[in-house]
Design a protein around this motif. Sequence first.
Motif, PDB file in Angstrom:
ATOM      1  N   PRO A 383       6.304 103.608  80.555  1.00  0.00           N
ATOM      2  CA  PRO A 383       7.284 102.646  80.020  1.00  0.00           C
ATOM      3  C   PRO A 383       6.966 101.195  80.373  1.00  0.00           C
ATOM      4  CG  PRO A 383       8.195 103.742  81.933  1.00  0.00           C
ATOM      5  CD  PRO A 383       6.856 104.400  81.667  1.00  0.00           C
ATOM      6  N   ILE A 384       5.806 100.726  79.944  1.00  0.00           N
ATOM      7  CA  ILE A 384       5.388  99.365  80.253  1.00  0.00           C
ATOM      8  C   ILE A 384       6.340  98.347  79.642  1.00  0.00           C
ATOM      9  CG2 ILE A 384       3.547  97.661  79.906  1.00  0.00           C
ATOM     10  CD1 ILE A 384       1.578 100.052  79.900  1.00  0.00           C
ATOM     11  N   GLU A 385       6.706  98.565  78.374  1.00  0.00           N
ATOM     12  CA  GLU A 385       7.589  97.617  77.703  1.00  0.00           C
ATOM     13  C   GLU A 385       8.936  97.500  78.415  1.00  0.00           C
ATOM     14  OE1 GLU A 385       5.306  99.573  74.178  1.00  0.00           O
ATOM     15  OE2 GLU A 385       5.818 100.035  76.265  1.00  0.00           O
ATOM     16  N   ASP A 386       9.461  98.615  78.904  1.00  0.00           N
ATOM     17  CA  ASP A 386      10.737  98.570  79.628  1.00  0.00           C
ATOM     18  C   ASP A 386      10.641  97.653  80.840  1.00  0.00           C
ATOM     19  OD1 ASP A 386      11.662 100.363  77.792  1.00  0.00           O
ATOM     20  OD2 ASP A 386      12.092 101.972  79.210  1.00  0.00           O
ATOM     21  N   THR A 387       9.537  97.736  81.581  1.00  0.00           N
ATOM     22  CA  THR A 387       9.401  96.924  82.792  1.00  0.00           C
ATOM     23  C   THR A 387       9.142  95.462  82.453  1.00  0.00           C
ATOM     24  OG1 THR A 387       7.009  97.349  83.037  1.00  0.00           O
ATOM     25  CG2 THR A 387       8.528  98.912  84.061  1.00  0.00           C
ATOM     26  N   TRP A 388       8.448  95.187  81.352  1.00  0.00           N
ATOM     27  CA  TRP A 388       8.212  93.795  80.954  1.00  0.00           C
ATOM     28  C   TRP A 388       9.483  93.121  80.451  1.00  0.00           C
ATOM     29  CZ3 TRP A 388       2.968  94.171  77.809  1.00  0.00           C
ATOM     30  CH2 TRP A 388       1.915  94.402  78.710  1.00  0.00           C
ATOM     31  N   MET A 389      10.412  93.885  79.921  1.00  0.00           N
ATOM     32  CA  MET A 389      11.676  93.307  79.465  1.00  0.00           C
ATOM     33  C   MET A 389      12.609  92.985  80.638  1.00  0.00           C
ATOM     34  SD  MET A 389      11.954  92.693  76.227  1.00  0.00           S
ATOM     35  CE  MET A 389      13.725  92.679  75.938  1.00  0.00           C
ATOM     36  N   LEU A 390      12.331  93.588  81.804  1.00  0.00           N
ATOM     37  CA  LEU A 390      13.121  93.310  82.998  1.00  0.00           C
ATOM     38  C   LEU A 390      12.412  92.255  83.844  1.00  0.00           C
ATOM     39  CD1 LEU A 390      13.983  97.019  83.861  1.00  0.00           C
ATOM     40  CD2 LEU A 390      15.550  95.320  82.890  1.00  0.00           C
ATOM     41  N   ASP A 391      13.026  91.880  84.960  1.00  0.00           N
ATOM     42  CA  ASP A 391      12.395  90.862  85.804  1.00  0.00           C
ATOM     43  C   ASP A 391      12.409  91.317  87.259  1.00  0.00           C
ATOM     44  OD1 ASP A 391      11.064  88.332  85.975  1.00  0.00           O
ATOM     45  OD2 ASP A 391      12.883  87.480  86.860  1.00  0.00           O
ATOM     46  N   ARG A 392      13.128  90.647  88.102  1.00  0.00           N
ATOM     47  CA  ARG A 392      13.112  90.968  89.526  1.00  0.00           C
ATOM     48  C   ARG A 392      13.919  92.231  89.810  1.00  0.00           C
ATOM     49  NH1 ARG A 392      10.978  87.022  93.000  1.00  0.00           N
ATOM     50  NH2 ARG A 392      11.794  88.268  94.726  1.00  0.00           N
ATOM     51  N   GLU A 398      13.968  95.848  96.831  1.00  0.00           N
ATOM     52  CA  GLU A 398      12.779  95.092  97.221  1.00  0.00           C
ATOM     53  C   GLU A 398      12.203  95.625  98.534  1.00  0.00           C
ATOM     54  OE1 GLU A 398      13.545  90.936  97.402  1.00  0.00           O
ATOM     55  OE2 GLU A 398      13.847  90.706  95.238  1.00  0.00           O
ATOM     56  N   LYS A 399      10.904  95.454  98.691  1.00  0.00           N
ATOM     57  CA  LYS A 399      10.216  95.748  99.941  1.00  0.00           C
ATOM     58  C   LYS A 399       9.016  94.803 100.024  1.00  0.00           C
ATOM     59  CE  LYS A 399       8.202  99.915  97.809  1.00  0.00           C
ATOM     60  NZ  LYS A 399       8.014 101.373  97.961  1.00  0.00           N
ATOM     61  N   PRO A 400       8.240  94.798 101.080  1.00  0.00           N
ATOM     62  CA  PRO A 400       7.172  93.801 101.211  1.00  0.00           C
ATOM     63  C   PRO A 400       6.188  93.767 100.050  1.00  0.00           C
ATOM     64  CG  PRO A 400       7.528  94.895 103.309  1.00  0.00           C
ATOM     65  CD  PRO A 400       8.376  95.611 102.312  1.00  0.00           C
ATOM     66  N   SER A 401       6.080  94.858  99.308  1.00  0.00           N
ATOM     67  CA  SER A 401       5.143  94.916  98.185  1.00  0.00           C
ATOM     68  C   SER A 401       5.845  95.025  96.841  1.00  0.00           C
ATOM     69  CB  SER A 401       4.216  96.122  98.354  1.00  0.00           C
ATOM     70  OG  SER A 401       4.978  97.307  98.466  1.00  0.00           O
ATOM     71  N   ALA A 402       7.163  94.944  96.807  1.00  0.00           N
ATOM     72  CA  ALA A 402       7.898  95.203  95.564  1.00  0.00           C
ATOM     73  C   ALA A 402       8.933  94.114  95.314  1.00  0.00           C
ATOM     74  CB  ALA A 402       8.593  96.566  95.634  1.00  0.00           C
ATOM     75  N   PHE A 403       8.735  93.366  94.211  1.00  0.00           N
ATOM     76  CA  PHE A 403       9.683  92.325  93.841  1.00  0.00           C
ATOM     77  C   PHE A 403      10.052  92.369  92.357  1.00  0.00           C
ATOM     78  CE2 PHE A 403       7.387  90.777  97.552  1.00  0.00           C
ATOM     79  CZ  PHE A 403       8.429  90.415  98.392  1.00  0.00           C
ATOM     80  N   PHE A 404       9.155  92.926  91.525  1.00  0.00           N
ATOM     81  CA  PHE A 404       9.375  92.920  90.083  1.00  0.00           C
ATOM     82  C   PHE A 404       9.320  94.339  89.526  1.00  0.00           C
ATOM     83  CE2 PHE A 404       7.631  88.769  91.128  1.00  0.00           C
ATOM     84  CZ  PHE A 404       8.501  87.909  90.459  1.00  0.00           C
ATOM     85  N   HIS A 405      10.061  94.568  88.452  1.00  0.00           N
ATOM     86  CA  HIS A 405      10.044  95.869  87.793  1.00  0.00           C
ATOM     87  C   HIS A 405       8.648  96.204  87.279  1.00  0.00           C
ATOM     88  CE1 HIS A 405      14.317  97.064  87.714  1.00  0.00           C
ATOM     89  NE2 HIS A 405      14.571  95.763  87.689  1.00  0.00           N
ATOM     90  N   TRP A 406       7.901  95.194  86.790  1.00  0.00           N
ATOM     91  CA  TRP A 406       6.593  95.497  86.212  1.00  0.00           C
ATOM     92  C   TRP A 406       5.554  95.927  87.238  1.00  0.00           C
ATOM     93  CZ3 TRP A 406       3.855  91.793  88.633  1.00  0.00           C
ATOM     94  CH2 TRP A 406       4.358  90.491  88.734  1.00  0.00           C
ATOM     95  N   GLU A 407       5.891  95.881  88.531  1.00  0.00           N
ATOM     96  CA  GLU A 407       4.985  96.433  89.540  1.00  0.00           C
ATOM     97  C   GLU A 407       5.053  97.956  89.580  1.00  0.00           C
ATOM     98  OE1 GLU A 407       4.834  93.018  92.928  1.00  0.00           O
ATOM     99  OE2 GLU A 407       6.799  93.890  92.522  1.00  0.00           O
TER     100      GLU A 407
END
Length: 616
Positions: A383-392, A398-407
Amino acid sequence: MNLYSSSKPYTRWWWFSNQIKQADIRFQLDWLKRNNFGGVEIAWVYPLPNQSKGPKWLSKEWSQLISFTKRYADKIGLGYDFTFGSLWPFGGSIVKKRDASRTFKGLSEQRLYHSWESAYSSKPGYILNHLAKSALSNYARIMGRALAEALKGSASALFCDSWEVNTKQLWTRGFGKTFRKRFGYALEPFMDRIDKYHHIRYDYRKLLAEYILNEFYRPFTKTCHRLKAQARVQCHGSPTDLLASYAAADIPESEAILFDPDFSVIPASAAALAGLKTVSAEAFTCLYGWKPRPGPAPYGRQELTADLKLLVDALFANGVNQIFWHGMPYNPKGGTNQFYASVHIGPDGSLAAELPAFNRYMQKVSAIMKRGATYSDVAAYLPIEDTWMLDRLPKKMEKPSAFFHWEMHYIRPPAELKGYHPLWVSAYFLKDAQYDNGILLCGKTRFSSLYIDVNWMDSDALIQILRLARQGLPVCLKRRPKEPGRIKTPAYNKMVSELTALKNVSSRFSKAAVNPPLVKGVGLPDFWCRVSGNDYYIFFAHPLAQDLSYPLSYGQSFTTKIIKSDIAIKTSRGYKKVRLVFKPYQSVMLKVGRNGSITQMDISFMPRGVLDKCPK
């Protein structure tokens, strides 16, 4: 090049920007050899306080020291990879202003701090422009020249760490012009308020992903080949089609446990689609949590092998087959140097006595899981498009390596597909896929059906999926997707309606499934399967290794229970019932033979200090 043929684990080797001596190099490499490591990945980082300075970055003295190390590693039979720069992301004094990372407003404010060069200068270097292959070419010319002598001898990989380039308003020369040509409108008027326009932001991210793939990841692999090396790359964190980006490397690399083990299915799927044999992982990073530099890491030098085995088994069950320890600091004999964000590898660490046996365990499983190719049957649309439509991400996620849905930290293969051993696919691979004689030929893989569960689907993807469905591909479309992007495709809704009207398209997977699952059972443990000839090799991770998430609790692996799981495995003679018996700390490896036989392979390894916690 036949890298990692022994399947022995490597370790990252932190070289601090201090005095490096040949005697210490020999001592540490000899110690690694005795403890059943396969090689090292050298990484150059900041200086430690109160120590003499090391050679200047990329100087003749520096190159000679690296060449000596490579020659000695070759002499004693250890592999040797190189980080393609100091610290991360790529940057430093060799990046000139014209090649530096840019934003919509001009030169990026991001700088490379705490690198090898910080021993000689308090002025941090620029970050490389990852959207211009000319910038990479200029950078690589200097790095390649400094590493040229060291790259002689046995084959090596050049390593690119995870994406840590600031992405806010990321830009490069010509980006706006390309955007207007591609999408039919100007992006510039919206850039300062782009987060208010989700569909415009989607278009921006779609083009940004293509730039990163075509201007950085693909050219990086070509650069490595030109230098007679291979590309080992961590693409996670980048705002790209991760499958396409990972597939551009020679060795896609995952990471745990800053990324949960389930994430590894993405690089493992990319490897299968691209026909790549090896999927590596930077393992044990921030195992029990993270503290900023200088640390130390929680429970540093007190790590439990039982906890490490739990994590590595989770990685094996999600497609990894080559382990890179994270890691070993440069140290003289009796030295006390340590790196702040990793488990401690060295004769002074708590793991030292168990390393030879634990490394043999990882070597054995890795070697089995490199046989043949990854089993595939059902393709799941990422679901790449789903994550690109979202943001933080929400703060609580969140965790030290996770801030955005597209990660994609929280993307998991669909639960109802677990027994089918699904692999991820994306529009990038579907555009060249063909459906013929009941088989979806997608990259180097073969599937029988396609599973889609997304809110948003790009028109490019919809066109390809409709084409394949018209050819007869069974498709499970869980819900009606919407089109992302500012300018809509006039025929989009008509195409969706045509797709859903096809007899081979259903919202129920039971109607789209062609083949029965590889494994049946209630509460299936995580598993990974390789096919070699007519033989299947299936690794089932201990149930405690399922759903691991950052950080591990100290002693999370401790157990006294024997867990039994009744399953059935599809063989050439039909389904055969199997009772999986998970003894404490043990996973299970099965070989399914061409004649339908099922045998359990011996992969036993018992960590020390846990025998009193096991049943008699």
